[in-house]
Design a protein around this motif. Sequence first.
Motif, PDB file in Angstrom:
ATOM      1  N   GLN A 115      -3.631  19.916  -5.966  1.00 47.57           N
ATOM      2  CA  GLN A 115      -4.570  19.101  -5.209  1.00 47.57           C
ATOM      3  C   GLN A 115      -4.525  17.648  -5.670  1.00 47.57           C
ATOM      4  OE1 GLN A 115      -8.632  20.294  -5.704  1.00 47.57           O
ATOM      5  NE2 GLN A 115      -9.449  18.740  -4.329  1.00 47.57           N
ATOM      6  N   ASN A 116      -4.564  17.447  -6.979  1.00 44.02           N
ATOM      7  CA  ASN A 116      -4.532  16.077  -7.505  1.00 44.02           C
ATOM      8  C   ASN A 116      -3.222  15.381  -7.171  1.00 44.02           C
ATOM      9  OD1 ASN A 116      -7.044  16.516  -8.655  1.00 44.02           O
ATOM     10  ND2 ASN A 116      -6.208  17.126 -10.641  1.00 44.02           N
ATOM     11  N   GLY A 117      -2.109  16.109  -7.292  1.00 43.10           N
ATOM     12  CA  GLY A 117      -0.810  15.510  -7.021  1.00 43.10           C
ATOM     13  C   GLY A 117      -0.648  15.094  -5.585  1.00 43.10           C
ATOM     14  N   LEU A 118      -1.041  15.951  -4.650  1.00 44.00           N
ATOM     15  CA  LEU A 118      -0.927  15.612  -3.229  1.00 44.00           C
ATOM     16  C   LEU A 118      -1.855  14.455  -2.871  1.00 44.00           C
ATOM     17  CD1 LEU A 118      -0.731  19.189  -1.657  1.00 44.00           C
ATOM     18  CD2 LEU A 118       1.133  17.544  -1.967  1.00 44.00           C
ATOM     19  N   SER A 119      -3.058  14.460  -3.451  1.00 44.30           N
ATOM     20  CA  SER A 119      -4.009  13.376  -3.174  1.00 44.30           C
ATOM     21  C   SER A 119      -3.484  12.047  -3.695  1.00 44.30           C
ATOM     22  CB  SER A 119      -5.355  13.710  -3.818  1.00 44.30           C
ATOM     23  OG  SER A 119      -6.259  12.644  -3.679  1.00 44.30           O
ATOM     24  N   ASP A 120      -3.008  12.024  -4.936  1.00 48.76           N
ATOM     25  CA  ASP A 120      -2.470  10.784  -5.508  1.00 48.76           C
ATOM     26  C   ASP A 120      -1.267  10.287  -4.708  1.00 48.76           C
ATOM     27  OD1 ASP A 120      -4.357  10.852  -7.450  1.00 48.76           O
ATOM     28  OD2 ASP A 120      -3.025  11.436  -9.076  1.00 48.76           O
ATOM     29  N   THR A 121      -0.371  11.203  -4.368  1.00 51.57           N
ATOM     30  CA  THR A 121       0.838  10.813  -3.655  1.00 51.57           C
ATOM     31  C   THR A 121       0.510  10.229  -2.288  1.00 51.57           C
ATOM     32  OG1 THR A 121       2.124  12.501  -4.800  1.00 51.57           O
ATOM     33  CG2 THR A 121       3.042  11.650  -2.749  1.00 51.57           C
ATOM     34  N   ALA A 122      -0.428  10.848  -1.576  1.00 53.77           N
ATOM     35  CA  ALA A 122      -0.820  10.340  -0.265  1.00 53.77           C
ATOM     36  C   ALA A 122      -1.421   8.938  -0.374  1.00 53.77           C
ATOM     37  CB  ALA A 122      -1.818  11.298   0.388  1.00 53.77           C
ATOM     38  N   ALA A 123      -2.244   8.723  -1.393  1.00 56.93           N
ATOM     39  CA  ALA A 123      -2.863   7.402  -1.568  1.00 56.93           C
ATOM     40  C   ALA A 123      -1.808   6.345  -1.903  1.00 56.93           C
ATOM     41  CB  ALA A 123      -3.921   7.473  -2.672  1.00 56.93           C
ATOM     42  N   ILE A 124      -0.864   6.703  -2.759  1.00 60.10           N
ATOM     43  CA  ILE A 124       0.183   5.747  -3.138  1.00 60.10           C
ATOM     44  C   ILE A 124       1.055   5.397  -1.938  1.00 60.10           C
ATOM     45  CG2 ILE A 124       2.258   5.453  -4.547  1.00 60.10           C
ATOM     46  CD1 ILE A 124       0.830   7.256  -6.654  1.00 60.10           C
ATOM     47  N   ARG A 125       1.459   6.422  -1.190  1.00 63.52           N
ATOM     48  CA  ARG A 125       2.298   6.157  -0.020  1.00 63.52           C
ATOM     49  C   ARG A 125       1.558   5.346   1.037  1.00 63.52           C
ATOM     50  NH1 ARG A 125       5.170  12.131  -0.039  1.00 63.52           N
ATOM     51  NH2 ARG A 125       6.915  11.528  -1.402  1.00 63.52           N
ATOM     52  N   SER A 126       0.276   5.589   1.159  1.00 64.12           N
ATOM     53  CA  SER A 126      -0.526   4.797   2.101  1.00 64.12           C
ATOM     54  C   SER A 126      -0.563   3.334   1.682  1.00 64.12           C
ATOM     55  CB  SER A 126      -1.939   5.374   2.177  1.00 64.12           C
ATOM     56  OG  SER A 126      -2.770   4.575   2.989  1.00 64.12           O
ATOM     57  N   HIS A 127      -0.728   3.103   0.397  1.00 60.00           N
ATOM     58  CA  HIS A 127      -0.748   1.734  -0.097  1.00 60.00           C
ATOM     59  C   HIS A 127       0.581   1.030   0.153  1.00 60.00           C
ATOM     60  CE1 HIS A 127       0.361  -1.163  -3.289  1.00 60.00           C
ATOM     61  NE2 HIS A 127      -0.812  -1.689  -2.967  1.00 60.00           N
ATOM     62  N   ILE A 128       1.679   1.726  -0.159  1.00 58.97           N
ATOM     63  CA  ILE A 128       3.004   1.128   0.020  1.00 58.97           C
ATOM     64  C   ILE A 128       3.277   0.869   1.499  1.00 58.97           C
ATOM     65  CG2 ILE A 128       5.483   1.520  -0.248  1.00 58.97           C
ATOM     66  CD1 ILE A 128       4.868   3.019  -2.813  1.00 58.97           C
ATOM     67  N   ALA A 129       2.868   1.813   2.359  1.00 62.39           N
ATOM     68  CA  ALA A 129       3.055   1.607   3.797  1.00 62.39           C
ATOM     69  C   ALA A 129       2.273   0.393   4.281  1.00 62.39           C
ATOM     70  CB  ALA A 129       2.619   2.862   4.561  1.00 62.39           C
ATOM     71  N   GLY A 130       1.050   0.215   3.729  1.00 58.42           N
ATOM     72  CA  GLY A 130       0.272  -0.957   4.100  1.00 58.42           C
ATOM     73  C   GLY A 130       0.930  -2.252   3.655  1.00 58.42           C
ATOM     74  N   ALA A 131       1.531  -2.231   2.463  1.00 57.22           N
ATOM     75  CA  ALA A 131       2.226  -3.414   1.973  1.00 57.22           C
ATOM     76  C   ALA A 131       3.452  -3.724   2.833  1.00 57.22           C
ATOM     77  CB  ALA A 131       2.637  -3.225   0.521  1.00 57.22           C
ATOM     78  N   VAL A 132       4.167  -2.674   3.273  1.00 56.23           N
ATOM     79  CA  VAL A 132       5.348  -2.877   4.122  1.00 56.23           C
ATOM     80  C   VAL A 132       4.933  -3.480   5.458  1.00 56.23           C
ATOM     81  CG1 VAL A 132       7.196  -1.699   5.390  1.00 56.23           C
ATOM     82  CG2 VAL A 132       6.703  -1.064   3.024  1.00 56.23           C
ATOM     83  N   SER A 133       3.875  -2.928   6.056  1.00 56.50           N
ATOM     84  CA  SER A 133       3.441  -3.415   7.367  1.00 56.50           C
ATOM     85  C   SER A 133       2.906  -4.847   7.297  1.00 56.50           C
ATOM     86  CB  SER A 133       2.373  -2.486   7.942  1.00 56.50           C
ATOM     87  OG  SER A 133       1.223  -2.474   7.112  1.00 56.50           O
ATOM     88  N   ALA A 134       2.395  -5.246   6.125  1.00 57.21           N
ATOM     89  CA  ALA A 134       1.889  -6.611   5.987  1.00 57.21           C
ATOM     90  C   ALA A 134       3.009  -7.632   6.102  1.00 57.21           C
ATOM     91  CB  ALA A 134       1.161  -6.775   4.658  1.00 57.21           C
ATOM     92  N   GLY A 135       4.207  -7.272   5.672  1.00 61.38           N
ATOM     93  CA  GLY A 135       5.368  -8.141   5.826  1.00 61.38           C
ATOM     94  C   GLY A 135       5.312  -9.427   5.043  1.00 61.38           C
ATOM     95  N   ARG A 136       4.639  -9.441   3.921  1.00 60.78           N
ATOM     96  CA  ARG A 136       4.551 -10.652   3.104  1.00 60.78           C
ATOM     97  C   ARG A 136       4.641 -10.278   1.629  1.00 60.78           C
ATOM     98  NH1 ARG A 136      -0.882 -10.052   5.150  1.00 60.78           N
ATOM     99  NH2 ARG A 136      -0.303 -11.423   6.866  1.00 60.78           N
ATOM    100  N   PRO A 137       4.945 -11.239   0.753  1.00 62.62           N
ATOM    101  CA  PRO A 137       5.028 -10.929  -0.687  1.00 62.62           C
ATOM    102  C   PRO A 137       3.687 -10.452  -1.231  1.00 62.62           C
ATOM    103  CG  PRO A 137       6.077 -13.028  -0.192  1.00 62.62           C
ATOM    104  CD  PRO A 137       5.334 -12.625   1.041  1.00 62.62           C
ATOM    105  N   PHE A 138       3.767  -9.524  -2.176  1.00 63.56           N
ATOM    106  CA  PHE A 138       2.575  -9.003  -2.827  1.00 63.56           C
ATOM    107  C   PHE A 138       2.603  -9.392  -4.294  1.00 63.56           C
ATOM    108  CE2 PHE A 138       1.313  -6.900   0.838  1.00 63.56           C
ATOM    109  CZ  PHE A 138       0.175  -6.121   0.626  1.00 63.56           C
ATOM    110  N   CYS A 139       1.451  -9.848  -4.776  1.00 66.28           N
ATOM    111  CA  CYS A 139       1.279 -10.098  -6.198  1.00 66.28           C
ATOM    112  C   CYS A 139       0.415  -8.973  -6.765  1.00 66.28           C
ATOM    113  CB  CYS A 139       0.594 -11.432  -6.444  1.00 66.28           C
ATOM    114  SG  CYS A 139       1.644 -12.872  -6.081  1.00 66.28           S
ATOM    115  N   GLY A 140       0.680  -8.611  -8.012  1.00 62.99           N
ATOM    116  CA  GLY A 140      -0.076  -7.502  -8.561  1.00 62.99           C
ATOM    117  C   GLY A 140      -0.258  -7.577 -10.052  1.00 62.99           C
ATOM    118  N   ALA A 141      -1.407  -7.110 -10.490  1.00 63.53           N
ATOM    119  CA  ALA A 141      -1.634  -6.855 -11.912  1.00 63.53           C
ATOM    120  C   ALA A 141      -1.435  -5.356 -12.073  1.00 63.53           C
ATOM    121  CB  ALA A 141      -3.040  -7.281 -12.316  1.00 63.53           C
ATOM    122  N   PHE A 142      -0.256  -4.966 -12.502  1.00 69.86           N
ATOM    123  CA  PHE A 142       0.160  -3.579 -12.392  1.00 69.86           C
ATOM    124  C   PHE A 142      -0.211  -2.727 -13.599  1.00 69.86           C
ATOM    125  CE2 PHE A 142       2.610  -5.561  -9.125  1.00 69.86           C
ATOM    126  CZ  PHE A 142       2.750  -4.584  -8.156  1.00 69.86           C
TER     127      PHE A 142
END
Length: 615
Positions: free
Chosen positions: A508-535
């Motif tokens: 459950q935790n793994g699928l939840s984390d993975t879905a959230a991460i992929r959603s974030h990355i997809a949002g960054a891709v769709s934004a089409g601009r450079p991202f800055c991050g404190a990682f």
Amino acid sequence: MRVDYGDGWRNPLRMTSETALASCFSTMTRGVEESPHHISGRAEFALCVGQAILVVLVTVVIVASIGLILGLEPVPRYAAAVYLVGLLVSAILFGRTPARAAAIVGIVAALTAFCLWGAAQFIDGSYDGQEYHFDAVYAFHHGWNPFRQDYDAFVPPGAPALLWPQHYPIAAWLMTALAWSAGLSLTAAKGILWLPGLAVPPIWYAVLRGEGLTRQSSAALAMLAAGSPIFVEQMRSQHVDGLMGALAIAFVGLLVIALRQRKLSSFFSALCCLILAVDIKFNAIAILGAASAAFCLGVMVKARLGPAIQLGLFLLAALFVVLLGIGFHPYATNWLHYGHPFYPVMGAPGYQVNEALLPGSVRGLPDLALFVGTTFSFISRSIGGEGWWPLIDIHDGGWPDVAVGGFGPIFGGALILAIFVAAVAVKTKQTGQFRIRIILLVAACLLISSLVTPYMWWPRFIPQLWTAVFLCAVAGILSSRRRLACLGWACAGVLGLNSVMVGAMSLQNGLSDTAAIRSHIAGAVSAGRPFCGAFGAAHARIQLMRDAGVRVIPLAQPLPLHCYGVSAIPLAHTFLGQPAQSCPCRAISHDPRGRWQVPPDRTVEDIRTMLRTND
């Protein structure tokens, strides 16, 4: 005396029947009670498959390490070829005929494909997995040779140069980097670390069939043998504690087969387990050393001192293959340059990261009290430092970190049953049987090694404790007394239920984390601009975003990141109370000069912060 040299159709081990190796093996097993049940049919084939998996992996590590030592081409150049060499070696050793060899190779290849596919479904959200484990894999993937080059020149762009990759054993990183370099994704490549766990069931099926259990009982217990919560919880990450624990339980099973079935091929595979485990994690020396000591003691009691010394010398020889050979880095280099082979875990300066994770309210308790509290899930580790919990705590179960509660919510019940099984077996003199005596002796040594391990309250540092409980259950089941066998099955039942609960939470935790991460990355891709991050510790997230086509600029600033429209990068847990964060660079509300700086290594500062926060 019968000696089974293996099943290869051109088996080098059979060709040594007149050599000193075969003679020593015969002497070593003389006096040990041979099992009246000969392994054959499906059990024999299953054993060959399990052994082949281990031989493939150790061949991959040895061949790649020799290439690095000799300064040959960088790892990415020969990634696929090394795996094919491992398959060829396993076919030669364990294929009685060309058709049987092809079947074994096909099954191992299919299991490998399954592992890689399964791992691809989970993005690693763990601290260590995203941080220094990824950093080391990245370095190997980009041509790092630790035997000849410093790590600093291969640090991932935008990440600080951490000290762990330069000083820790490399086998797990090397295998993952080879898989990544063979054309797989970073997420899928970690599946290569699942393979030792998949080797455990066929090996233990052969062990139990060789001791006379029915097919159904053997199959059930063999599946349980691979169900350690540490391994299950870490399957979706780059953590290696569970992997090392799987190698340890395979090691025990292979030595039982070697001694009881007179199988030289199983003894050879056990040595492969030892080599691989010691080149994966420092504490493998203590864990497999404890198991080895138990076997040597058991052989000495039954067959006198000479055979025990021979067994010990073979095991020591395999250890030195790592320490002075393929594992010269890091064991010898750490000793030569820093005065301790286990630096920086031991030696100066000391890094008390483990103590920092304990809540301040219980940090002053004796180690044994902490061990009991965390093993029975009575103490909750949290950044807020809640301390003692009145009820069983399952909050931390199912995370790759495998901290407090990591053995699972009802593991304590199985531990109590295991102790009761061992006590009854001794009282009723069941230890007169060599198979029960040797299994309980190994369990006792593993328990002792757990109790003397530094920071023994952290389950992932003592995966052998679960193995000890499993072995006690097996000893009870193999007993000739029905009541003791019922106790053994009860212990196994609690272990199985506990592993199912932990597995469900982890899934459950793994699928939840993975879905959230992929959603974030997809949002960054769709934004089409450079991202800055404190990682923060999420170095691997930078790579995943860049693989998806996002331009990423790491920021050298503490968390939290102050920006408009922030898009958080989710971790399994927040680190020091703050999640890693990123957002479009134009939304940053601070001095933009920090965007181009490489973050410094804040390991010591973070440890001190945790100590203060948890007080």
